[in-house]
Design a protein around this motif. Sequence first.
Motif, PDB file in Angstrom:
ATOM      1  N   ARG A 275      73.921 -82.856 -27.458  1.00 45.46           N
ATOM      2  CA  ARG A 275      74.310 -84.139 -28.074  1.00 45.46           C
ATOM      3  C   ARG A 275      73.357 -84.484 -29.214  1.00 45.46           C
TER       4      ARG A 275
ATOM      5  N   HIS B  52      71.766 -82.392 -31.050  1.00 43.94           N
ATOM      6  CA  HIS B  52      72.071 -81.510 -32.175  1.00 43.94           C
ATOM      7  C   HIS B  52      73.260 -82.051 -32.979  1.00 43.94           C
ATOM      8  N   LYS B  53      74.293 -82.412 -32.217  1.00 38.49           N
ATOM      9  CA  LYS B  53      75.537 -82.863 -32.861  1.00 38.49           C
ATOM     10  C   LYS B  53      75.306 -84.161 -33.640  1.00 38.49           C
ATOM     11  N   ARG B  54      74.554 -85.073 -33.025  1.00 45.09           N
ATOM     12  CA  ARG B  54      74.416 -86.392 -33.660  1.00 45.09           C
ATOM     13  C   ARG B  54      73.352 -86.435 -34.749  1.00 45.09           C
TER      14      ARG B  54
ATOM     15  N   LYS C  69      71.817 -81.611 -36.652  1.00 48.29           N
ATOM     16  CA  LYS C  69      72.743 -80.824 -37.462  1.00 48.29           C
ATOM     17  C   LYS C  69      73.032 -81.507 -38.802  1.00 48.29           C
TER      18      LYS C  69
ATOM     19  N   GLU D 128      73.085 -70.625 -33.690  1.00 48.92           N
ATOM     20  CA  GLU D 128      73.323 -71.058 -35.076  1.00 48.92           C
ATOM     21  C   GLU D 128      72.720 -70.110 -36.106  1.00 48.92           C
TER      22      GLU D 128
END
Length: 285
Positions: A26, A28-30, A33, A97
């Motif tokens: 979460r 990473h996504k928010r 990234k 990644e």
Amino acid sequence: MTRSKKLTQFEYKKRLIKTWNEVAPRYHKRWAKNNVGPFKSSSELVKLANVRPGHTVLDLACGTGAITKRIAARVGISGKVVGIDSSISAIKIAKKETKNKTNLDFVLSDAEFIKFNKKFDVVTCQYALFFFPNAQKVLKNIKQYLKKNGILALTLHGNKDTVPYFSSILDVITKFIPDYALQGTPNLDRFGTKDQLKKIISRAGFTDIKIQEYVFTYRPGTFSDYWQNYLKYLSKPLKEKVKALSIIQKQKMKNQIKQNTLPYTKGGGQIIFPWKVLILTAKSS
Ligand SMILES: C[S@@+](CC[C@H](N)C(=O)[O-])C[C@H]1O[C@@H](n2cnc3c(N)ncnc32)[C@H](O)[C@@H]1O
């Protein structure tokens, strides 16, 4: 766990690893990234660390690789970057990644106990020093693995009053839930001023210390978006503590948090938070 039980460093670390294993995807996504809010620091850190082609770099507490990836691009194929983190779930994301890159390795390790048979030109660490219960030990350990005049480059959040994204909620939630942060958890804003930061870095024996301050902005949306997202990204144990409050307590708490956000609420109810960030560079002599 009752309020009177104080976590040992070992217990604190065990909990922190569990938390990061849960929240890394979460996070990473928010945040990591996307270059949002405080993450605008990433490019500044790499620039100030003076990372150059051919350098060997250690990225301490690399998380999902936000900085590590950028450094790998800078050092090129003649250089090398090693990212270490104590969360397996963060390391897995970082590896996934960057799977075709040959100049970068990710290793599962506790920053306090790193061991290498080589020295690095640069050590970076973004938004993690405050998590180490024995930050002094980590810094002294790192120093051994820096070449003479090697560079240490750290990014930290400003102290809580300069990061209202945190303080608007934490100042209130910790009144309603006194054991929100368990005893034995280090104070996460203890390196949030120039003086505090300079003190620990010079005590560890680094020289030529320079600290730059930045104020970035973060737009979490409306108050409702801010609050809902905060809850969504919390780890399970903290979610449970919030859930255990009565409806009335929750409403009172939410109202007080909303009050804290009003100075930053602009037209259309959109919040714009300032976010202070410190970037330090220092040399190992
Ligand atoms: C806020 S994240 C920062 C990650 C990354 N540097 C970034 O900029 O996105 C903090 C990271 O510190 C790691 N961490 C905390 N304590 C650690 C320790 N003792 N050793 C290694 N990593 C640690 C966590 O697992 C987490 O990935």
